[in-house]
Write a protein that holds these residues in place. Structure first.
Motif, short mmCIF file in Angstrom:
data_model
loop_
_atom_site.label_atom_id
_atom_site.label_comp_id
_atom_site.label_asym_id
_atom_site.label_seq_id
_atom_site.Cartn_x
_atom_site.Cartn_y
_atom_site.Cartn_z
N GLN A 1 0.96 -1.13 -0.07
CA GLN A 1 0.19 0.01 0.10
C GLN A 1 0.67 1.41 -0.36
N ALA A 2 2.11 1.31 0.11
CA ALA A 2 2.63 2.43 0.59
C ALA A 2 3.53 2.55 -0.87
N SER B 1 0.70 5.73 -1.80
CA SER B 1 1.46 7.39 -1.12
C SER B 1 0.24 8.24 -2.11
N TYR C 1 -2.31 10.47 -1.00
CA TYR C 1 -2.23 11.48 0.14
C TYR C 1 -1.23 12.31 0.29
N LEU D 1 1.67 12.14 -0.54
CA LEU D 1 2.90 11.57 -0.25
C LEU D 1 3.68 10.95 -1.46
N ARG E 1 7.97 8.81 -2.08
CA ARG E 1 9.25 8.38 -1.34
C ARG E 1 9.97 8.90 -2.44
N HIS F 1 8.98 6.13 5.33
CA HIS F 1 8.02 6.77 4.60
C HIS F 1 6.60 5.71 4.65
N GLN F 2 6.68 4.05 5.33
CA GLN F 2 5.77 3.45 5.69
C GLN F 2 4.95 3.79 7.31
N ARG G 1 4.48 7.07 7.27
CA ARG G 1 4.24 8.46 7.39
C ARG G 1 2.96 8.40 6.93
N TYR G 2 3.36 7.72 5.94
CA TYR G 2 1.87 6.35 5.09
C TYR G 2 0.87 6.17 6.01
N ALA H 1 -2.67 7.77 5.72
CA ALA H 1 -4.56 6.98 5.41
C ALA H 1 -5.12 6.75 6.54
#
Length: 293
Positions: free
Chosen positions: A174-175, A179, A182, A184, A186, A195-196, A198-199, A203
Protein backbone atom coordinates in the motif's frame (compact mmCIF):
# COMPACT_ATOMS: atom_id res chain seq x y z
CA UNK A 1 -31.36 -9.67 11.92
CA UNK A 2 -31.56 -6.11 10.56
CA UNK A 3 -29.30 -5.47 7.61
CA UNK A 4 -29.35 -3.85 4.18
CA UNK A 5 -30.99 -5.49 1.19
CA UNK A 6 -29.06 -8.59 0.06
CA UNK A 7 -28.25 -6.63 -3.11
CA UNK A 8 -25.91 -4.47 -1.01
CA UNK A 9 -23.16 -5.66 1.33
CA UNK A 10 -23.61 -5.64 5.06
CA UNK A 11 -19.98 -4.95 5.92
CA UNK A 12 -16.47 -4.51 4.60
CA UNK A 13 -13.19 -4.83 6.48
CA UNK A 14 -10.09 -2.82 5.64
CA UNK A 15 -6.94 -1.23 6.97
CA UNK A 16 -3.30 -0.97 6.07
CA UNK A 17 -1.80 -4.22 4.81
CA UNK A 18 -0.65 -6.33 7.73
CA UNK A 19 -3.00 -4.68 10.25
CA UNK A 20 -4.63 -7.95 11.32
CA UNK A 21 -7.77 -7.73 9.22
CA UNK A 22 -7.75 -11.51 8.74
CA UNK A 23 -8.86 -11.98 12.37
CA UNK A 24 -12.04 -10.01 11.75
CA UNK A 25 -12.77 -11.67 8.42
CA UNK A 26 -12.54 -15.09 10.06
CA UNK A 27 -14.72 -13.93 12.93
CA UNK A 28 -17.48 -12.61 10.67
CA UNK A 29 -17.39 -15.67 8.45
CA UNK A 30 -17.77 -17.89 11.50
CA UNK A 31 -20.70 -15.70 12.59
CA UNK A 32 -22.55 -16.48 9.36
CA UNK A 33 -21.62 -13.60 7.07
CA UNK A 34 -20.62 -14.64 3.53
CA UNK A 35 -17.28 -13.03 2.63
CA UNK A 36 -16.90 -14.73 -0.75
CA UNK A 37 -15.57 -17.94 -2.22
CA UNK A 38 -12.48 -16.69 -4.08
CA UNK A 39 -10.18 -15.99 -1.13
CA UNK A 40 -6.48 -16.24 -0.39
CA UNK A 41 -4.96 -17.46 2.89
CA UNK A 42 -5.40 -14.06 4.62
CA UNK A 43 -9.07 -14.20 3.50
CA UNK A 44 -8.81 -11.29 1.06
CA UNK A 45 -11.64 -11.30 -1.46
CA UNK A 46 -9.70 -11.67 -4.70
CA UNK A 47 -12.58 -10.49 -6.89
CA UNK A 48 -12.30 -7.15 -5.11
CA UNK A 49 -8.54 -7.28 -5.66
CA UNK A 50 -8.95 -7.85 -9.41
CA UNK A 51 -11.43 -4.99 -9.77
CA UNK A 52 -9.86 -2.38 -7.51
CA UNK A 53 -6.10 -2.97 -7.21
CA UNK A 54 -5.48 -2.00 -10.82
CA UNK A 55 -2.09 -0.98 -12.16
CA UNK A 56 -3.58 2.08 -13.83
CA UNK A 57 -5.23 3.25 -10.61
CA UNK A 58 -1.86 3.18 -8.86
CA UNK A 59 -0.69 5.81 -11.33
CA UNK A 60 -3.82 7.91 -11.73
CA UNK A 61 -6.72 8.39 -9.33
CA UNK A 62 -9.83 6.69 -10.77
CA UNK A 63 -12.96 8.68 -11.46
CA UNK A 64 -16.14 8.21 -9.45
CA UNK A 65 -17.72 6.60 -12.51
CA UNK A 66 -14.93 4.04 -12.83
CA UNK A 67 -15.19 3.06 -9.17
CA UNK A 68 -18.99 2.89 -9.46
CA UNK A 69 -18.69 0.50 -12.41
CA UNK A 70 -16.25 -1.69 -10.47
CA UNK A 71 -18.55 -1.66 -7.43
CA UNK A 72 -21.50 -2.73 -9.59
CA UNK A 73 -19.55 -5.64 -11.07
CA UNK A 74 -18.43 -6.71 -7.62
CA UNK A 75 -21.96 -6.56 -6.18
CA UNK A 76 -23.37 -8.58 -9.06
CA UNK A 77 -20.60 -11.19 -8.81
CA UNK A 78 -21.24 -11.62 -5.07
CA UNK A 79 -25.03 -11.84 -5.33
CA UNK A 80 -26.23 -13.10 -8.72
CA UNK A 81 -23.04 -13.93 -10.60
CA UNK A 82 -21.64 -12.39 -13.78
CA UNK A 83 -21.86 -15.42 -16.04
CA UNK A 84 -24.03 -14.63 -19.05
CA UNK A 85 -24.77 -11.06 -17.93
CA UNK A 86 -21.74 -9.09 -19.11
CA UNK A 87 -22.07 -6.53 -21.88
CA UNK A 88 -19.25 -6.04 -24.44
CA UNK A 89 -17.70 -3.13 -22.53
CA UNK A 90 -17.61 -5.13 -19.30
CA UNK A 91 -16.10 -8.13 -21.06
CA UNK A 92 -13.42 -5.90 -22.56
CA UNK A 93 -12.60 -4.37 -19.16
CA UNK A 94 -12.40 -7.69 -17.33
CA UNK A 95 -10.35 -9.25 -20.11
CA UNK A 96 -7.87 -6.37 -19.94
CA UNK A 97 -7.60 -6.71 -16.17
CA UNK A 98 -7.13 -10.46 -16.54
CA UNK A 99 -4.34 -10.05 -19.07
CA UNK A 100 -2.45 -7.75 -16.70
CA UNK A 101 -2.26 -10.48 -14.04
CA UNK A 102 0.16 -13.41 -13.64
CA UNK A 103 1.07 -15.80 -15.03
CA UNK A 104 0.81 -14.04 -18.37
CA UNK A 105 0.82 -10.47 -17.09
CA UNK A 106 3.31 -8.60 -14.91
CA UNK A 107 0.98 -6.81 -12.47
CA UNK A 108 1.56 -8.30 -9.01
CA UNK A 109 -1.33 -7.20 -6.81
CA UNK A 110 -2.11 -10.48 -5.06
CA UNK A 111 -4.56 -11.81 -7.65
CA UNK A 112 -4.01 -13.99 -10.70
CA UNK A 113 -5.58 -14.48 -14.11
CA UNK A 114 -7.40 -17.51 -12.66
CA UNK A 115 -9.10 -15.24 -10.12
CA UNK A 116 -10.23 -12.95 -12.93
CA UNK A 117 -11.57 -15.97 -14.81
CA UNK A 118 -13.51 -17.02 -11.71
CA UNK A 119 -14.94 -13.51 -11.45
CA UNK A 120 -16.07 -13.46 -15.08
CA UNK A 121 -17.60 -16.93 -14.74
CA UNK A 122 -19.19 -16.39 -11.35
CA UNK A 123 -22.64 -17.87 -10.77
CA UNK A 124 -25.26 -17.14 -8.15
CA UNK A 125 -24.10 -18.48 -4.76
CA UNK A 126 -25.91 -21.57 -3.59
CA UNK A 127 -26.38 -20.25 -0.07
CA UNK A 128 -29.49 -18.56 1.30
CA UNK A 129 -30.06 -15.47 -0.89
CA UNK A 130 -30.95 -13.52 2.25
CA UNK A 131 -27.62 -14.35 3.92
CA UNK A 132 -25.77 -11.14 4.79
CA UNK A 133 -22.57 -10.68 2.84
CA UNK A 134 -19.50 -8.54 2.81
CA UNK A 135 -15.79 -8.79 2.20
CA UNK A 136 -12.36 -8.23 3.58
CA UNK A 137 -9.64 -6.58 1.53
CA UNK A 138 -7.23 -4.18 3.26
CA UNK A 139 -7.23 -1.72 0.34
CA UNK A 140 -10.95 -1.08 0.82
CA UNK A 141 -10.22 2.08 2.80
CA UNK A 142 -8.61 3.68 -0.27
CA UNK A 143 -11.99 3.61 -2.07
CA UNK A 144 -14.23 4.03 0.94
CA UNK A 145 -15.70 7.40 0.00
CA UNK A 146 -16.89 6.06 -3.36
CA UNK A 147 -18.07 2.76 -1.90
CA UNK A 148 -20.16 4.54 0.72
CA UNK A 149 -22.12 6.12 -2.12
CA UNK A 150 -22.32 2.95 -4.22
CA UNK A 151 -23.57 0.73 -1.38
CA UNK A 152 -26.17 2.64 0.66
CA UNK A 153 -26.25 1.53 4.28
CA UNK A 154 -23.22 -0.73 4.26
CA UNK A 155 -20.91 -0.72 7.27
CA UNK A 156 -17.16 -0.66 7.50
CA UNK A 157 -14.67 -1.99 10.06
CA UNK A 158 -11.30 -0.22 9.99
CA UNK A 159 -8.52 -2.12 11.75
CA UNK A 160 -5.59 -0.09 13.07
CA UNK A 161 -2.37 -1.66 14.26
CA UNK A 162 0.43 0.01 16.21
CA UNK A 163 2.07 2.54 13.88
CA UNK A 164 5.65 1.81 14.89
CA UNK A 165 5.15 -1.92 14.41
CA UNK A 166 3.61 -1.22 11.01
CA UNK A 167 6.57 0.92 10.00
CA UNK A 168 8.72 -2.21 10.08
CA UNK A 169 6.19 -4.49 8.42
CA UNK A 170 7.25 -6.46 5.36
CA UNK A 171 3.83 -5.72 3.87
CA UNK A 172 4.74 -2.54 2.01
CA UNK A 173 2.38 -2.78 -1.01
CA UNK A 174 0.00 0.00 0.00
CA UNK A 175 2.66 2.52 0.97
CA UNK A 176 4.52 1.91 -2.27
CA UNK A 177 1.48 2.11 -4.57
CA UNK A 178 -1.12 4.40 -2.94
CA UNK A 179 0.98 7.00 -1.13
CA UNK A 180 0.56 9.54 -3.95
CA UNK A 181 -3.18 9.57 -3.23
CA UNK A 182 -2.35 11.20 0.11
CA UNK A 183 0.18 13.67 -1.27
CA UNK A 184 3.12 11.54 -0.15
CA UNK A 185 6.02 10.62 -2.40
CA UNK A 186 9.06 8.57 -1.41
CA UNK A 187 12.39 10.05 -2.45
CA UNK A 188 15.38 7.75 -3.12
CA UNK A 189 17.00 8.70 0.19
CA UNK A 190 13.88 8.10 2.32
CA UNK A 191 14.19 4.95 4.46
CA UNK A 192 11.29 2.59 3.85
CA UNK A 193 10.21 2.50 7.54
CA UNK A 194 9.98 6.30 7.53
CA UNK A 195 7.86 6.24 4.39
CA UNK A 196 5.70 3.48 5.86
CA UNK A 197 5.06 5.45 9.05
CA UNK A 198 4.17 8.63 7.20
CA UNK A 199 1.73 6.63 5.09
CA UNK A 200 0.24 5.06 8.24
CA UNK A 201 -0.53 8.49 9.66
CA UNK A 202 -1.97 9.96 6.46
CA UNK A 203 -4.05 6.97 5.37
CA UNK A 204 -5.57 6.35 8.79
CA UNK A 205 -6.23 10.08 9.23
CA UNK A 206 -8.12 10.13 5.92
CA UNK A 207 -10.24 7.14 6.93
CA UNK A 208 -11.12 8.56 10.34
CA UNK A 209 -12.00 11.96 8.89
CA UNK A 210 -14.22 10.34 6.27
CA UNK A 211 -16.06 8.38 8.94
CA UNK A 212 -17.20 11.55 10.66
CA UNK A 213 -18.46 13.13 7.44
CA UNK A 214 -19.81 10.32 5.29
CA UNK A 215 -20.30 7.18 7.40
CA UNK A 216 -21.48 8.35 10.78
CA UNK A 217 -22.81 5.35 12.69
CA UNK A 218 -21.62 2.94 9.98
CA UNK A 219 -17.86 3.07 10.65
CA UNK A 220 -16.18 1.10 13.41
CA UNK A 221 -12.50 1.54 14.17
CA UNK A 222 -10.82 -1.28 16.09
CA UNK A 223 -7.38 -1.40 17.69
CA UNK A 224 -5.81 -4.72 16.71
CA UNK A 225 -3.69 -4.96 19.85
CA UNK A 226 -6.60 -4.15 22.16
CA UNK A 227 -8.84 -6.70 20.45
CA UNK A 228 -6.19 -9.42 20.67
CA UNK A 229 -5.68 -8.69 24.37
CA UNK A 230 -9.37 -9.08 25.22
CA UNK A 231 -11.65 -10.16 22.36
CA UNK A 232 -14.49 -11.03 24.75
CA UNK A 233 -14.65 -7.39 25.82
CA UNK A 234 -14.89 -6.15 22.23
CA UNK A 235 -17.19 -8.80 20.77
CA UNK A 236 -20.49 -7.35 22.08
CA UNK A 237 -19.76 -4.02 20.40
CA UNK A 238 -18.85 -5.70 17.14
CA UNK A 239 -21.97 -7.86 17.34
CA UNK A 240 -24.20 -4.82 17.93
CA UNK A 241 -22.54 -2.91 15.10
CA UNK A 242 -23.58 -5.66 12.68
CA UNK A 243 -26.99 -6.30 14.25
CA UNK A 244 -26.07 -9.91 14.90
CA UNK A 245 -28.38 -11.74 17.32
CA UNK A 246 -27.41 -11.55 20.99
CA UNK A 247 -27.07 -15.32 20.95
CA UNK A 248 -24.22 -15.13 18.39
CA UNK A 249 -21.18 -16.35 20.30
CA UNK A 250 -17.63 -15.16 19.74
CA UNK A 251 -15.98 -17.79 17.50
CA UNK A 252 -13.12 -19.65 19.18
CA UNK A 253 -9.49 -20.13 18.18
CA UNK A 254 -9.29 -17.40 15.52
CA UNK A 255 -6.65 -15.19 17.11
CA UNK A 256 -3.07 -15.83 16.00
CA UNK A 257 -1.33 -12.58 16.97
CA UNK A 258 2.26 -12.32 15.76
CA UNK A 259 4.96 -9.65 15.73
CA UNK A 260 3.17 -7.41 18.23
CA UNK A 261 5.87 -5.12 19.59
CA UNK A 262 8.38 -5.77 16.80
CA UNK A 263 9.37 -2.09 16.73
CA UNK A 264 11.08 -2.61 20.10
CA UNK A 265 13.85 -4.40 18.24
CA UNK A 266 14.50 -1.54 15.81
CA UNK A 267 16.24 1.82 15.94
CA UNK A 268 13.55 4.50 16.14
CA UNK A 269 15.92 7.41 15.59
CA UNK A 270 15.04 7.35 11.89
CA UNK A 271 11.68 8.94 12.81
CA UNK A 272 11.58 12.72 13.43
CA UNK A 273 10.02 13.88 16.71
CA UNK A 274 7.02 15.55 15.04
CA UNK A 275 6.12 12.31 13.26
CA UNK A 276 6.41 10.30 16.48
CA UNK A 277 4.15 12.84 18.16
CA UNK A 278 1.59 12.46 15.37
CA UNK A 279 1.70 8.68 15.77
CA UNK A 280 1.08 8.89 19.52
CA UNK A 281 -1.79 11.31 18.98
CA UNK A 282 -3.40 9.06 16.38
CA UNK A 283 -3.02 5.95 18.54
CA UNK A 284 -4.64 7.74 21.46
CA UNK A 285 -7.54 8.71 19.20
CA UNK A 286 -7.92 5.14 17.97
CA UNK A 287 -7.85 3.84 21.55
CA UNK A 288 -10.58 6.29 22.52
CA UNK A 289 -12.78 5.51 19.50
CA UNK A 290 -12.41 1.75 19.76
CA UNK A 291 -12.94 1.38 23.50
CA UNK A 292 -16.11 -0.66 24.12
CA UNK A 293 -19.13 1.20 25.46
Amino acid sequence: MSHPSPANPLVAIGGLGGSGTRVFAATLRAAGICIGSCLNDPLDNLWFTVLFKRAEWCRLLPSAQEVSEAADLFRRAMTTGLRGTLNPEEIALLTRLRNDLPPGGSWHCGASAADADALMGSAAPGADPDQPWGWKEPNTHVFLSHLARCYPGFRYIHVVRDGLDMAFSRNTWQAQHWSHLYGLERTPDTPLPLHQLRYWVLANRAALDLSAVQMRGRFLVVSYEAYCANPEQYWPRLRRFLDLPRTTALPDNLLQPTTIGRSQHHDLSVFPPDLLAAVLEMQAEVARLSTPD
